[in-house]
Write a protein that holds these residues in place. Structure first.
Motif, PDB file in Angstrom:
ATOM      1  N   PHE A  50       0.838  -1.206   0.000  1.00 17.45           N
ATOM      2  CA  PHE A  50       0.000   0.000   0.000  1.00 17.45           C
ATOM      3  C   PHE A  50       0.875   1.259   0.000  1.00 17.45           C
ATOM      4  CE2 PHE A  50      -2.212  -3.285   2.514  1.00 17.45           C
ATOM      5  CZ  PHE A  50      -3.275  -3.519   1.665  1.00 17.45           C
ATOM      6  N   VAL A  55       2.197   5.055  -0.493  1.00 21.03           N
ATOM      7  CA  VAL A  55       1.492   6.327  -0.364  1.00 21.03           C
ATOM      8  C   VAL A  55       1.418   7.033  -1.709  1.00 21.03           C
ATOM      9  CG1 VAL A  55       1.501   8.577   0.783  1.00 21.03           C
ATOM     10  CG2 VAL A  55       2.207   6.537   2.036  1.00 21.03           C
ATOM     11  N   ARG A 102      -2.685   7.498  -1.212  1.00 22.01           N
ATOM     12  CA  ARG A 102      -3.289   7.439   0.129  1.00 22.01           C
ATOM     13  C   ARG A 102      -3.216   8.810   0.775  1.00 22.01           C
ATOM     14  NH1 ARG A 102       0.033   3.066   3.147  1.00 22.01           N
ATOM     15  NH2 ARG A 102      -1.300   3.698   4.842  1.00 22.01           N
ATOM     16  N   CYS A 138      -2.107  10.531   3.483  1.00 18.38           N
ATOM     17  CA  CYS A 138      -1.195  10.531   4.625  1.00 18.38           C
ATOM     18  C   CYS A 138      -0.503  11.886   4.713  1.00 18.38           C
ATOM     19  CB  CYS A 138      -0.141   9.434   4.462  1.00 18.38           C
ATOM     20  SG  CYS A 138      -0.836   7.779   4.343  1.00 18.38           S
ATOM     21  N   CYS A 193       1.209   7.913   8.200  1.00 14.13           N
ATOM     22  CA  CYS A 193      -0.093   7.341   7.876  1.00 14.13           C
ATOM     23  C   CYS A 193      -0.792   6.819   9.130  1.00 14.13           C
ATOM     24  CB  CYS A 193       0.054   6.208   6.868  1.00 14.13           C
ATOM     25  SG  CYS A 193       0.712   6.746   5.278  1.00 14.13           S
TER      26      CYS A 193
END
Length: 166
Positions: free
Chosen positions: A57, A59, A86, A88, A154
């Protein structure tokens, strides 16, 4: 002299007391074992978790360099694009000369901004354009002998490092 009934009764009481102590001891050993397993699991998750999280996963996507221009002092400006995957909080970026598995050194990097721009460096999720960045390396070395890492927050207590380039 105690009767055989009294002796038997005393032995029963002693045996029952001993069994009770053994049960308490077994419960204590099981509780201690469970605590050790729990703490070991938590430590493993916090040790191995960030690497697994970053691998599966990330960022951001890989950085794609659109344009590089050489500067007289041996530096270069870089314009690039990437996708933020993501949401974050951005912590920082580091550009390195060398290879990850060999020797490397951090090089100065200046992320230029428009005059008066004091906005947050955090970006929304989605496609992003960035630059010009001033990298203290020649253009030829940026392509052949460098890498970039991004750091984001995150999760609490954990910094996520993403291999950003190449």
């Amino acid at each position: 002299m105690p009767s055989s009934y009294q002796r038997l009764r005393r032995l029963s009481f002693a045996a029952a007391y001993s069994v009770r102590n053994m049960n308490l001891l077994a419960l204590a050993v099981k509780s201690f074992s469970a605590a050790v397993i729990f703490v070991s699991t938590i430590l493993t998750v916090y040790t191995v978790g960030p690497g697994i999280e970053t691998y599966f996963f990330p960022v951001v996507s890989k950085l794609t360099i659109e344009k590089m221009e050489a500067i007289d002092d041996g530096s270069a400006t870089v314009d690039a694009y990437f996708t933020k995957l993501r949401n974050c909080e951005y912590i920082g970026i580091a550009w390195y000369r060398g290879q990850r598995d060999g020797g490397f050194a951090r090089v100065p990097l200046v992320l230029t901004r428009a005059p008066g721009d004091d906005s947050s460096p955090n970006r929304p999720v989605g496609a992003q354009r960035s630059g010009p960045w001033l990298v203290s390396m020649p253009v030829s070395e940026i392509k052949a002998n460098s890498f970039v890492e991004l750091k984001h927050q995150c999760l609490p207590f954990e910094v996520t490092t993403t291999e950003f380039y190449p």
